[in-house]
Write a protein that holds these residues in place. Structure first.
Motif, PDB file in Angstrom:
ATOM      1  N   VAL A 310       0.872  -0.861   0.374  1.00  0.00           N
ATOM      2  CA  VAL A 310       0.042   0.091   0.687  1.00  0.00           C
ATOM      3  C   VAL A 310       0.765   1.411  -0.258  1.00  0.00           C
ATOM      4  N   ALA A 311       0.757   1.332  -1.098  1.00  0.00           N
ATOM      5  CA  ALA A 311       1.784   2.895  -0.918  1.00  0.00           C
ATOM      6  C   ALA A 311       1.910   3.980  -0.205  1.00  0.00           C
ATOM      7  N   ALA A 312       0.483   4.289  -0.410  1.00  0.00           N
ATOM      8  CA  ALA A 312       0.393   5.985   1.136  1.00  0.00           C
ATOM      9  C   ALA A 312       0.755   5.026   2.552  1.00  0.00           C
ATOM     10  N   ARG A 313       1.211   3.842   2.493  1.00  0.00           N
ATOM     11  CA  ARG A 313       1.642   3.736   3.425  1.00  0.00           C
ATOM     12  C   ARG A 313       2.929   3.915   4.163  1.00  0.00           C
ATOM     13  N   ASN A 314       4.152   3.628   2.529  1.00  0.00           N
ATOM     14  CA  ASN A 314       5.483   3.274   2.859  1.00  0.00           C
ATOM     15  C   ASN A 314       6.108   4.238   2.260  1.00  0.00           C
ATOM     16  N   PRO A 315       6.836   4.842   2.867  1.00  0.00           N
ATOM     17  CA  PRO A 315       7.590   5.866   2.272  1.00  0.00           C
ATOM     18  C   PRO A 315       8.329   5.842   0.706  1.00  0.00           C
TER      19      PRO A 315
END
Length: 814
Positions: A310-315
């Protein structure tokens, strides 16, 4: 006399030059070494005092005379010749030889035959020694030495010394016995300078047995206890997450009171990282500044292709990553200290990706704290601030606790005479949050207590008054009013109008109430005999009565308050919540009973058993939220705890909580430990808490022989049917060499993915180690891996003290 005044300090350079880098935090074990030293003690010579300090010994001998003895004195007035059991003594120093010649005109000397020397740091035998006192030039031929202040031995073909400079030709050093050389450091030539504190080795080779494993044509190293710039021992490991992991620390001696360490690191699966540490020390304080920077982490790119990513939760994969941490203090005077503990990470997955233990997965937040702290005989106080940062990528910033910017507290407790105690607990805090409205809270709690006690009893009544006042931000006060109005009127929150919420709107709520308690207990004891051993059995009944009236607190926000875990200690508190935002009403009585069996010969506690329960005479209506059920009249869960030591090596314990109201088990814990010999240990633990966890933990250090041992851990979650950590390893130990190989599999992230690692460490006792720090892994995973750890006071398993500034920032980052 003059003949050896300059010769005698010379061999001290031997004691320093080769093992200078061998300072370890944990003392090495020499239990497997031969009893007799390679250079045996000189039986006819007084020995230096055990643990004598070489520097102090050198200073003490500076003003002492040299005494010369021998069987016969001959020669001329100009050329003195001592023969037969020649002995020169000066303080802790001794030089013996068969013959000694001294030319007073040229100021030269020579010692031949059975040359022996000792002081507080070294003992050696040599073929001959000669020198020129005027030129301060000396030579010792064909020598063998044995260090006294720290283990180590070796030899050299010759030592040449002129003033502070000298050379050791074809020298060796090892902590092994000469008959069993497991490792040895050989050098073609070592140049030393006792003034600069440096040595330079030419053609140095480290050998394991007869096999050369490391060759260094030239390297420079310190020969004394002063700090010097240079390379520290590297660390090498391999894991499924990092791949090949190599660290090469570089030490920088910047000044006598501050230094730095650079930590370049290469991980084959992730890339390069650069860390640094700066330390400083001065008369009034000390501090440490740490940082780590990674321009690009390939782990982020690999993770971005996973199906559950999930891109929103990861750098972002191209983001740089880093850590900053500072810890320091400054003493203002005898009562006040300024200190800070600051930490910052670049992203919410940093702790997970760089930590190598389960602690890095359980911490969801990090805190930074700074302030002024004072302490006196009857008081302690602080003016401080703390702020939080998210370290769990599954959570959002909305879940972060409130920052306390600032917070001030003052605590005062003092006995007035024999029977009376007075106290005050006070606190003022401003709460702030990036996404939520905050406010200010003032909490005052004066107390008066009586202390009646005798040899076998005590009664301690206490009366407190708690007053808590708030100043809330308008939006927070409005949000609370809307929630209260919706609940009272039975309508949805989005339909509440300003008129409807007006009776519930209050920007300045407060609460005050008295709190009374009585703590009383008795001590009975009797002597008894069990299987021929005399014991003192105690019986310790205890009653704790608590009464606090109900105050409606729905209009008060929850800034930093949470419930305590129900435990033995909680039964004797005056509030079941950790913070001032809720003060529980109570009309309850705790009944507890403890018995112990103490061995009279040494006070050893063979067994102990405790049982307790709270009786609630009325419903406790205060809750954290409207959805929480009140605590009903009746009885609490039974809390039982028992410990039994069948022998001095066996320890068995159990804790149990049973709720009779719902006829269910709330908690069960079993633990057993067996000590094997002087070093071995076996631990077995089972933990179950209803609806939260069910885990088993088995760990051991089992010595197969004096040289071989195996280690392991199996930490399993029965609720998830998943391995949390598995460790398997083997250790081989000898007098001077130890090898540890460890295979580890453990949960590496919150998704439950596993990581595999292999750690190998070679320990050349007295010189250093190469490889990964396996002892750190084993000490954390196996309680008792260091036997002394079993006798340390463990941290509390209840909620930490709210004034403990480091409670939310464990040292979990590498």
């Amino acid at each position: 006399m003059r003949p050896v005044l300059r010769l005698l300090p010379l061999p001290f350079s031997i004691a320093l030059c080769l093992p200078a880098l061998a300072a370890d935090e944990k003392p090495e074990s020499w239990a497997l070494c031969p009893i007799e030293d390679p250079v045996p003690v000189f039986a006819d010579v007084p020995q230096p005092a055990a643990g004598a300090n070489t520097e102090q010994a050198r200073a003490a001998r500076a003003n002492q005379d040299t005494h010369i003895e021998g069987n016969q004195l001959g020669g001329t007035e100009q050329n003195l010749e001592y023969t037969g059991n020649v002995a020169l003594k000066r303080g802790d120093q001794f030089l013996g030889a068969d013959n000694l010649k001294y030319d007073q005109e040229s100021d030269t000397y020579s010692a031949e035959g059975h040359v022996r020397y000792q002081d507080a740091g070294i003992r050696l035998v040599a073929e001959s020694a000669r020198g020129d006192q005027n030129a301060d030039r000396h030579q010792i031929d064909n020598l063998q030495y044995q260090l006294v202040s720290r283990r180590g031995n070796g030899g050299a073909d010759r030592i040449d010394m002129k003033g502070p400079e000298g050379s050791l030709l074809h020298s060796t050093y090892s902590t092994c016995d000469p008959a069993d050389r497991r490792w040895e450091l050989r050098s073609r030539r070592i140049d030393v300078n006792t003034e600069t504190g440096w040595g330079v080795a030419h053609g140095a080779t480290v050998r394991l047995g007869h096999v050369p494993v490391l060759y260094m044509p030239w390297f420079k190293f310190p020969i004394d206890d002063q700090r010097h710039t240079g390379l520290l021992y590297p660390a090498l490991s391999h894991s499924g997450r990092n791949g090949l992991d190599y660290r090469q620390p570089i030490y920088l001696n910047l000044a006598p009171n501050y230094d730095a360490t650079l930590n370049p690191r290469y991980m084959s699966k992730r890339g390069f990282a650069f860390g640094a540490e700066f330390r400083y020390l001065y008369r009034g304080g000390a501090g440490k500044l740490e940082g780590n920077y990674m321009h690009r982490d390939d782990l982020l790119e690999t993770r971005s292709h996973e199906p559950e990513f999930v891109a929103a939760r990861n750098p972002e994969p191209d983001d740089s990553r880093g850590l900053f941490r500072f810890n320091g203090y400054h003493n203002l005077n005898t009562h006040w200290q300024a200190r800070a503990n600051l930490v910052w990470v670049s992203d919410a997955r940093y702790v997970e990706d760089f930590a190598n233990n389960l602690g890095g997965l359980t911490a969801s937040t990090l805190t930074s704290t700074a302030g002024l702290y004072g302490v006196g005989q009857f008081w302690n106080a602080a003016l401080m601030a703390d702020a939080w940062q998210l370290s769990d990528f599954n959570l959002t910033k909305a879940t972060l606790p409130y920052n306390r910017l600032p917070r001030a507290y003052f605590k005062y407790e003092r006995p007035l005479g024999r029977w009376l105690n007075v106290g005050l607990h006070s606190e003022a805090v401003r709460f702030q949050h990036d996404l939520r409205d905050g406010g200010t809270r003032l909490d005052l709690k004066p107390t008066v207590g009586l202390n009646f006690e005798g040899p076998s009893w005590y009664i301690r009544p206490t009366l407190a008054w708690r007053y808590t006042d708030y100043r809330l931000d308008p939006e927070l006060a409005r949000s609370i009013a809307v929630t209260r109005a919706a609940r009272a009127l039975g309508v949805p929150a989005n339909s509440v109008t300003d008129v409807m919420m007006r009776p519930y709107y209050n920007e300045s709520p407060n609460r005050s109430l008295p709190i009374g308690s009585v703590d009383m207990g008795l001590f009975f004891d009797r002597e008894t005999e069990i299987k021929g051993s005399r014991f003192l059995q105690t019986l310790e009944p205890r009653l704790f009565y608590l009464n606090a009236p109900y105050r409606e607190q729905d209009g008060i926000p929850l800034f930093d308050t949470r419930p305590f875990t129900f435990s033995w200690g909680q039964m004797f508190r005056d509030n079941r919540y950790s913070g001032p935002d809720r003060q529980a009403d109570a009309n309850q009585l705790t009944m507890a009973l403890t018995t112990r069996f103490l061995r009279q010969s040494d006070g050893f506690e063979r067994a102990s058993m405790s049982l307790g329960q709270i009786r609630y005479f009325e419903d406790s209506r205060v809750t954290l939220s409207p959805s929480e059920a009140p605590l009903l009249k009746g009885k609490s869960a039974w809390i039982a705890d028992a410990n039994y030591a069948p022998t001095d090596r066996w320890t068995i314990g159990a804790s149990y909580q049973w709720d009779p109201k719902f006829r269910r088990e709330d908690l069960a814990s079993l633990r057993a430990r067996y000590l094997i010999g002087d070093d071995g240990v076996v631990n077995l633990t089972y933990r179950h808490r209803r609806d939260l966890l069910e885990q088993g933990d088995f760990s051991f250090l089992y010595p197969i022989s004096p040289s071989w041992s195996i280690v392991g851990r199996y930490y399993h979650s029965f609720m998830d049917n998943k391995l949390l950590e598995g460790i398997a390893g083997v250790q081989w130990d000898s007098c001077c060499l130890a090898v540890r190989a460890v295979v580890r599999r453990y949960v590496r992230n919150r998704e439950g993915e596993m990581n595999n690692s292999i750690q190998v460490e070679f320990v050349l006792k007295g010189l250093g180690s190469a490889g990964q720090d396996t002892e750190r892994t084993l000490r954390r995973g196996i309680l008792g891996y260091y036997r002394d750890d079993l006798y340390l006071v463990p941290p509390s398993n209840t909620t930490p003290d709210p004034d403990d500034d480091n409670r939310y920032a464990p040292d979990m980052l590498p």
